[in-house]
Design a protein around this motif. Structure first.
Motif, PDB file in Angstrom:
ATOM      1  N   LEU A  81       0.807  -1.225   0.000  1.00  0.00           N
ATOM      2  CA  LEU A  81       0.000   0.000   0.000  1.00  0.00           C
ATOM      3  C   LEU A  81       0.842   1.278   0.000  1.00  0.00           C
ATOM      4  CD1 LEU A  81      -2.770  -1.113   2.545  1.00  0.00           C
ATOM      5  CD2 LEU A  81      -3.115  -0.680   0.101  1.00  0.00           C
ATOM      6  N   LEU A  82       2.145   1.132   0.244  1.00  0.00           N
ATOM      7  CA  LEU A  82       3.031   2.313   0.380  1.00  0.00           C
ATOM      8  C   LEU A  82       2.846   3.373  -0.716  1.00  0.00           C
ATOM      9  CD1 LEU A  82       6.509   1.064   1.693  1.00  0.00           C
ATOM     10  CD2 LEU A  82       4.755   2.367   2.916  1.00  0.00           C
ATOM     11  N   PRO A  83       2.766   2.963  -2.000  1.00  0.00           N
ATOM     12  CA  PRO A  83       2.670   3.990  -3.054  1.00  0.00           C
ATOM     13  C   PRO A  83       1.468   4.915  -2.912  1.00  0.00           C
ATOM     14  CG  PRO A  83       3.070   1.815  -4.010  1.00  0.00           C
ATOM     15  CD  PRO A  83       2.831   1.607  -2.552  1.00  0.00           C
ATOM     16  N   ILE A  84       0.441   4.482  -2.193  1.00  0.00           N
ATOM     17  CA  ILE A  84      -0.749   5.341  -2.120  1.00  0.00           C
ATOM     18  C   ILE A  84      -1.049   5.826  -0.694  1.00  0.00           C
ATOM     19  CG2 ILE A  84      -1.791   4.425  -4.229  1.00  0.00           C
ATOM     20  CD1 ILE A  84      -3.724   2.837  -2.358  1.00  0.00           C
ATOM     21  N   ILE A  85      -0.141   5.563   0.238  1.00  0.00           N
ATOM     22  CA  ILE A  85      -0.347   6.099   1.588  1.00  0.00           C
ATOM     23  C   ILE A  85       0.025   7.582   1.610  1.00  0.00           C
ATOM     24  CG2 ILE A  85       0.502   6.013   3.987  1.00  0.00           C
ATOM     25  CD1 ILE A  85       0.514   2.957   3.762  1.00  0.00           C
ATOM     26  N   HIS A  86       1.151   7.900   0.972  1.00  0.00           N
ATOM     27  CA  HIS A  86       1.597   9.296   0.884  1.00  0.00           C
ATOM     28  C   HIS A  86       2.453   9.469  -0.360  1.00  0.00           C
ATOM     29  CE1 HIS A  86       3.166  13.198   2.085  1.00  0.00           C
ATOM     30  NE2 HIS A  86       2.271  13.207   3.071  1.00  0.00           N
ATOM     31  N   ASP A  87       2.432  10.662  -0.949  1.00  0.00           N
ATOM     32  CA  ASP A  87       3.242  10.887  -2.154  1.00  0.00           C
ATOM     33  C   ASP A  87       4.730  10.838  -1.851  1.00  0.00           C
ATOM     34  OD1 ASP A  87       1.110  11.019  -3.825  1.00  0.00           O
ATOM     35  OD2 ASP A  87       0.864  13.199  -3.623  1.00  0.00           O
ATOM     36  N   ASN A  88       5.061  11.215  -0.630  1.00  0.00           N
ATOM     37  CA  ASN A  88       6.455  11.162  -0.222  1.00  0.00           C
ATOM     38  C   ASN A  88       6.747   9.802   0.409  1.00  0.00           C
ATOM     39  OD1 ASN A  88       8.516  11.261   1.951  1.00  0.00           O
ATOM     40  ND2 ASN A  88       8.830  13.342   1.169  1.00  0.00           N
ATOM     41  N   VAL A 138       6.295   5.505   4.614  1.00  0.00           N
ATOM     42  CA  VAL A 138       6.859   4.456   5.472  1.00  0.00           C
ATOM     43  C   VAL A 138       6.576   4.780   6.947  1.00  0.00           C
ATOM     44  CG1 VAL A 138       9.028   3.390   6.245  1.00  0.00           C
ATOM     45  CG2 VAL A 138       8.626   3.767   3.807  1.00  0.00           C
ATOM     46  N   GLU A 139       6.780   6.049   7.323  1.00  0.00           N
ATOM     47  CA  GLU A 139       6.531   6.451   8.720  1.00  0.00           C
ATOM     48  C   GLU A 139       5.082   6.185   9.117  1.00  0.00           C
ATOM     49  OE1 GLU A 139       8.457   7.167  11.271  1.00  0.00           O
ATOM     50  OE2 GLU A 139       9.957   6.574   9.765  1.00  0.00           O
ATOM     51  N   LEU A 140       4.163   6.585   8.231  1.00  0.00           N
ATOM     52  CA  LEU A 140       2.731   6.419   8.534  1.00  0.00           C
ATOM     53  C   LEU A 140       2.363   4.934   8.646  1.00  0.00           C
ATOM     54  CD1 LEU A 140       1.286   9.172   6.160  1.00  0.00           C
ATOM     55  CD2 LEU A 140       1.113   9.156   8.662  1.00  0.00           C
ATOM     56  N   ALA A 141       2.894   4.140   7.737  1.00  0.00           N
ATOM     57  CA  ALA A 141       2.606   2.697   7.772  1.00  0.00           C
ATOM     58  C   ALA A 141       3.157   2.076   9.051  1.00  0.00           C
ATOM     59  CB  ALA A 141       3.207   2.021   6.551  1.00  0.00           C
ATOM     60  N   LYS A 142       4.381   2.495   9.413  1.00  0.00           N
ATOM     61  CA  LYS A 142       5.012   1.967  10.633  1.00  0.00           C
ATOM     62  C   LYS A 142       4.174   2.267  11.866  1.00  0.00           C
ATOM     63  CE  LYS A 142      10.008   1.742  10.002  1.00  0.00           C
ATOM     64  NZ  LYS A 142      11.198   2.596  10.181  1.00  0.00           N
ATOM     65  N   GLU A 143       3.657   3.496  11.903  1.00  0.00           N
ATOM     66  CA  GLU A 143       2.815   3.885  13.048  1.00  0.00           C
ATOM     67  C   GLU A 143       1.659   2.914  13.235  1.00  0.00           C
ATOM     68  OE1 GLU A 143       1.151   7.916  13.124  1.00  0.00           O
ATOM     69  OE2 GLU A 143       3.213   8.638  12.790  1.00  0.00           O
TER      70      GLU A 143
END
Ligand code: AMP
Ligand code: MG
Length: 487
Positions: A306-313, A318-323
Motif C-alpha cells: 500500500l506504500l505507493p498510495i499512503i503518501h506521495d512522499n 513508510v513512517e505512517l505505515a510503521k505507526e
C-alpha cells in the motif's frame, strides 16, 4: 443455464480484466452430491428446492457442470509471500461463480474449489481430492461452531474422476463461501504488476466492500488499520482453541479477517508452543506460538503493497505505515491476555499482574507435562474429573491459588465457570478423529461417522449426546502425525 438458485450481483469484474481471467469450470464425468449444508443454504437465503429431483440438479450446479443464472465465472489473480518468498499465484484450482446477495443484503463469494484448470494453474491439475475437501468442510464448519470467523462449506460433490497425487484418489469439488477472497496477496499482486491507479481503485473497492464505515481521509492507511484489528481478533481466537493454520502465507490471509485455506491445519492436543503439523514447515515458521508474529509480518507485506498510495512522499509513507504496524504488539498482547484470563475465569475488569502470573504458571506446567490444551481448561472449569496429572499436587495448589484470587476479586467459582464456558470448547476436531471419519468416507463411502462428528462439532460449547466419545486426546499423543498442503 439453470434457473436462479443464487441471487448473483457481481462486482469484482468492474475492476477490469487485469484483476482476473474469465474461465469456466471444467465439467466432470459423473458428479454425485455427497454433502449439502442445508442450514448454511438457509442462512444465505438460497432458493433450493429440495423436493423434486433436487440432488441431480444440485450436483450439476455444485460440480460446475451447469452454470446458474447470473453466474460470471472467473479466476482471481493474486500473488503472495510463500514461506517468506514473493511469487505470482492466482486461483489455480478455484473458480468464482459469482457474488450472492442474501435477503439481508450481505454479499458473499460463491467459489468452486477443485473445479478444473485455470490460466493460473501452472503445473497443477486444477483438481482436489475428496479427502482434502472433506477435511476443509469438517474443520471450517467446526471453526464456525467455535465462533471463529471463517470461510464456510456449502457442498461437496464427488467428481466421479480420479485425481493423481502420491497415490490415486477420488476427486471432489467443494463450494466455498466467503465474504470475499480478497487477500493480502491480492494487494501484493496489484502493487507489483498493475498501476498506482489500479491500486487506488482496488483499495476503494475493498474498503467499500468490507469496511464501508472506515475513515476515508487516508484510505490505504484506514484499510491497513482495519485489517490489522481484524487479524488481531482472529489470531487470538486461534490461540484460544489451539488451532494451527499451518500455512499462513500472505495469499492465505483474508482482508476481511476470515480463516481460510484449510490445507495443513490442525488442532493441538498436548500444549507445545513450538507445535507444527505441516509436513513442509520444516523450520517451524508457522508453529503455534509463531502465529501472532507471522500475522504481524504478513501485515507488513500489506503495508508495503500500500506504500505507493499512503503518501506521495515515500519516507512519510513508510513512517505512517510503521505507526499503524506498531499498534500490533500492544493490541495483540492486550487481547490475548484478556482471552487467557477469561479461559481461567477472570473477566477484563478483574485483570491484574497476579492473574497474568497465574496464566503463565499454568502454561509452563502444561508445556512441561504436555497437558492437553483443551482438556486442561475443562479441568479448571471442573467439567472433567481430575485424573492423572490433574490429580497431582501442582494442579491442586494452582487451583487453590486461583480460587483465592477469585475470592479476592469478589468473584465466585460459579461466576468464573459461567465466563469460562464460552471460552473453552468441550470438543475440538482432534486429529485422530478427523482422520478416522475421513477414512471412513473415503474407503467405504459411509457418511454416518462423519456426520455424527460434524454434528457434535457444530455446538462445541454444549454438552451434547455422545460428546464424550470425542473428548479424549489420542492415547499415545500425536506421535508423528503430519498434515499435507494442496492435496
Ligand atoms: P495453497 O497452498 O492451497 O494456498 O495454494 C497455493 C497456490 O497453488 C494457489 O495459486 C493455488 O491455486 C495453487 N494450487 C494448489 N493446488 C493446485 C492444483 N491441484 N492445481 C492447480 N493449482 C493449484
Ligand atoms: Mg491458498
Amino acid at each position: 443455464m439453470s434457473s436462479a438458485i443464487f441471487n448473483f450481483n457481481n462486482s469484482y469484474q468492474s475492476l477490469g480484466e487485469s484483476f482476473f481471467e474469465w474461465v469456466k469450470p471444467t465439467p466432470v464425468q459423473s458428479p454425485g452430491l455427497l454433502l449439502f449444508n442445508h442450514s448454511l443454504a438457509n442462512d444465505l437465503g438460497l432458493s433450493v428446492d429440495l423436493s423434486e429431483n433436487s440432488s441431480s440438479k444440485l450436483e450439476q450446479i455444485f460440480s460446475g457442470n451447469q452454470l446458474t443464472e447470473g453466474s460470471e465465472p472467473m479466476a482471481q489473480a493474486y500473488a503472495g509471500h510463500q514461506f517468506g518468498y514473493f511469487t505470482m499465484l492466482g486461483d489455480g484450482r478455484a473458480i468464482l461463480l459469482g457474488e450472492h446477495i442474501t435477503p439481508s443484503q450481505q454479499r458473499f463469494d460463491i467459489q468452486l474449489k477443485g473445479s478444473g484448470p485455470t490460466p493460473y494453474s501452472r503445473r497443477g491439475d486444477g483438481r482436489a481430492t475428496l479427502k482434502a475437501m472433506l477435511r476443509e468442510y469438517l474443520i471450517s464448519e467446526s471453526m464456525h461452531g467455535l465462533g471463529i470467523p471463517t470461510s464456510r462449506s456449502l457442498a461437496i460433490v464427488k467428481s466421479g474422476e480420479k485425481v493423481y497425487r502420491e497415490e490415486i484418489q477420488d476427486g471432489a469439488i467443494l463450494t466455498r463461501i466467503m465474504q470475499s477472497h480478497i487477500r493480502v496477496g491480492s494487494f501484493e499482486y496489484v502493487n507489483h504488476y498493475l498501476t498506482k491507479e489500479d491500486l487506488k481503485a482496488y483499495t476503494y473497492y475493498t474498503l467499500a466492500r468490507h469496511y464501508p464505515l472506515a475513515a476515508v481521509e487516508n484510505p490505504a492507511l484506514s484499510l491497513l488499520k482495519k485489517v490489522l484489528i481484524q487479524q488481531v481478533h482472529l489470531i487470538v481466537h486461534w490461540m484460544r482453541v489451539g488451532f494451527i493454520h499451518g500455512v499462513m502465507n500472505t495469499d492465505n490471509m483474508s482482508i476481511a479477517g476470515e480463516t481460510f485455506d484449510y490445507g495443513p491445519c490442525a488442532f493441538m492436543n498436548g500444549y507445545d508452543p513450538a507445535k507444527v503439523f505441516s509436513s513442509i514447515d520444516t523450520n517451524g515458521r508457522y508453529a503455534f506460538a509463531n502465529q501472532p508474529g507471522i500475522a504481524h509480518w504478513n501485515l507488513s507485506c500489506l503495508a508495503n503493497a500500500l506504500l505507493p498510495i499512503i503518501h506521495d512522499n515515500q519516507e512519510q509513507s513508510v513512517e505512517l505505515a510503521k505507526e499503524v504496524l506498531n499498534l500490533f504488539p500492544d493490541l495483540y498482547t492486550q487481547e490475548y491476555t484478556d482471552m487467557m484470563a477469561a479461559k481461567i475465569g477472570f473477566s477484563k475488569n478483574q485483570l491484574s499482574d497476579e492473574v497474568v502470573d497465574l496464566v503463565k504458571e499454568l502454561l509452563n506446567w502444561m508445556k512441561e507435562n504436555q497437558a492437553d490444551y483443551t482438556n486442561s481448561f475443562l479441568q479448571i472449569q471442573s467439567v472433567l474429573s481430575p485424573e492423572g496429572i490433574y490429580a497431582g499436587s501442582f494442579f491442586a495448589e494452582w487451583l487453590k491459588k486461583r480460587e483465592a484470587l477469585l475470592a479476592k476479586q469478589g468473584s465466585s467459582l460459579a461466576q468464573a465457570k459461567e465466563l469460562m464456558q464460552f471460552q473453552n470448547p468441550l470438543v475440538i476436531p482432534r486429529n485422530h478423529w478427523v482422520e478416522k471419519v475421513l477414512d471412513s468416507v473415503a474407503f467405504t463411502g459411509d457418511l454416518s461417522s462423519f456426520n455424527a462428528f460434524l454434528q457434535v462439532l457444530q455446538t462445541p460449547y454444549m454438552s451434547t449426546k455422545n460428546i464424550e466419545n470425542y473428548q479424549a486426546p489420542p492415547e499415545n499423543g500425536d506421535g508423528f502425525y503430519a498434515t499435507y498442503c494442496g492435496t
